[in-house]
Design a protein around this motif. Sequence first.
Motif, PDB file in Angstrom:
ATOM      1  N   VAL A  67       0.858  -1.192   0.000  1.00 24.11           N
ATOM      2  CA  VAL A  67       0.000   0.000   0.000  1.00 24.11           C
ATOM      3  C   VAL A  67       0.889   1.234   0.000  1.00 24.11           C
ATOM      4  O   VAL A  67       2.019   1.209   0.491  1.00 24.11           O
ATOM      5  N   LEU A 120      -6.578  -2.922   7.487  1.00 23.49           N
ATOM      6  CA  LEU A 120      -6.394  -1.908   6.447  1.00 23.49           C
ATOM      7  C   LEU A 120      -7.593  -0.971   6.372  1.00 23.49           C
ATOM      8  O   LEU A 120      -7.433   0.244   6.166  1.00 23.49           O
ATOM      9  N   CYS A 163      -7.433   1.511   9.010  1.00 27.21           N
ATOM     10  CA  CYS A 163      -6.413   2.520   8.728  1.00 27.21           C
ATOM     11  C   CYS A 163      -6.869   3.535   7.687  1.00 27.21           C
ATOM     12  O   CYS A 163      -6.070   4.407   7.304  1.00 27.21           O
ATOM     13  N   LEU A 212      -8.312   2.793   4.512  1.00 27.51           N
ATOM     14  CA  LEU A 212      -8.446   2.336   3.139  1.00 27.51           C
ATOM     15  C   LEU A 212      -9.854   1.809   2.900  1.00 27.51           C
ATOM     16  O   LEU A 212     -10.497   1.263   3.808  1.00 27.51           O
ATOM     17  N   THR A 213     -10.319   1.958   1.695  1.00 27.96           N
ATOM     18  CA  THR A 213     -11.624   1.420   1.355  1.00 27.96           C
ATOM     19  C   THR A 213     -11.553  -0.100   1.266  1.00 27.96           C
ATOM     20  O   THR A 213     -10.464  -0.690   1.218  1.00 27.96           O
ATOM     21  N   ARG A 233      -9.747  -1.088  -1.998  1.00 28.63           N
ATOM     22  CA  ARG A 233      -8.303  -0.891  -1.930  1.00 28.63           C
ATOM     23  C   ARG A 233      -7.649  -1.884  -0.972  1.00 28.63           C
ATOM     24  O   ARG A 233      -6.536  -2.355  -1.218  1.00 28.63           O
ATOM     25  N   SER A 234      -8.329  -2.203   0.113  1.00 28.09           N
ATOM     26  CA  SER A 234      -7.783  -3.177   1.060  1.00 28.09           C
ATOM     27  C   SER A 234      -7.690  -4.560   0.426  1.00 28.09           C
ATOM     28  O   SER A 234      -6.688  -5.271   0.598  1.00 28.09           O
ATOM     29  N   ALA A 277      -4.882  -4.666  -2.027  1.00 19.91           N
ATOM     30  CA  ALA A 277      -3.603  -4.706  -1.316  1.00 19.91           C
ATOM     31  C   ALA A 277      -3.264  -6.129  -0.894  1.00 19.91           C
ATOM     32  O   ALA A 277      -2.103  -6.557  -0.960  1.00 19.91           O
ATOM     33  N   ASP A 330      -2.589  -1.255  -8.679  1.00 18.96           N
ATOM     34  CA  ASP A 330      -1.933  -1.047  -7.392  1.00 18.96           C
ATOM     35  C   ASP A 330      -0.456  -1.434  -7.449  1.00 18.96           C
ATOM     36  O   ASP A 330       0.391  -0.800  -6.803  1.00 18.96           O
TER      37      ASP A 330
END
Length: 313
Positions: free
Chosen positions: A79, A116, A119, A121-122, A125-126, A129, A195
Amino acid sequence: MTSEPCVAVAAPVRRRVPWPLLGSFAVLLGVVWLARRHWSVVSDGAGRLVVADQGWLLCGAFATVGTWGCAALTQQGAVTPSLPRGRLVATQFAASAANHLLPAGLGASAVNLRFLMRCGLTATRSATALGVKASASAVARITLIVALAPLAPGMLRMPEVPATVVLGVAAVLLLLPALLLWTRCRRALSAVVADIRTVHARPCRAAALWGGAFAFALLHACVLIAVTRAIGLALSPVHVALVYLAASSAAALLPTPGGIGSLDAVLALSLTATGAPAVAATSAVLGYRLLTVWLPLVPGLLMLAVLIRRRAL
């Protein structure tokens, strides 16, 4: 004129068959049956582990601790935003314990996904990752196998495969392009590729991703090497490392929790095929599992409970 009360007829509820859980259960039953059949070998292997060299076992324990830091490094490299280091390492420790409760790595994936998202992140996106991290880990294992195979010629031999298996693999390969054209699969793959490009645009993230992935696999191999040294098994470190990398890659195809059962059987058979006695091979597998699974399991679950209570997950 009275009307009859309407009786609502409940529609039949379709329950999905939990194939991964059934597969895990079947594999575990097979391993239990094999252990029961060869119980004398298992008990002798455990007895040999009791009198093993404690110094080498301590080295294996330190290598096990290092794997959690490598997992955290790989996750950070997957990430672009900076993740809280302390919680990241603690999450990998908790994820390693959760990974031994659910099949096919679902436990670790669920824990890291929640972390994630906490933290910032959507969900998408998680998930990508995690895909980047898994892809880097797979590439690292394959690369290490290719690099170590010339140092142990003749060790990795292709087994005789039945014609039905060959036809099945060919059918899967023929259907693979069609699966790749599926809309959801294409979107997921394109997100992972995007990514990967973003991560590699930052050298520090790319170094963390690949450095952590390679170090994670090598440290697990070092754990097994330390155990073989502790029990006096005369195998070269290159042979043991190659056995672990090949066995763990093959066992990943079987959906057992944390590879329990599948990895144990493949590791024992692989060590025996390299010339190790059955008792010594069994003792090496038991020692590897003791250091990587059974000793950290309860502390890892306690860490998982603490992270959930503090809403870090």
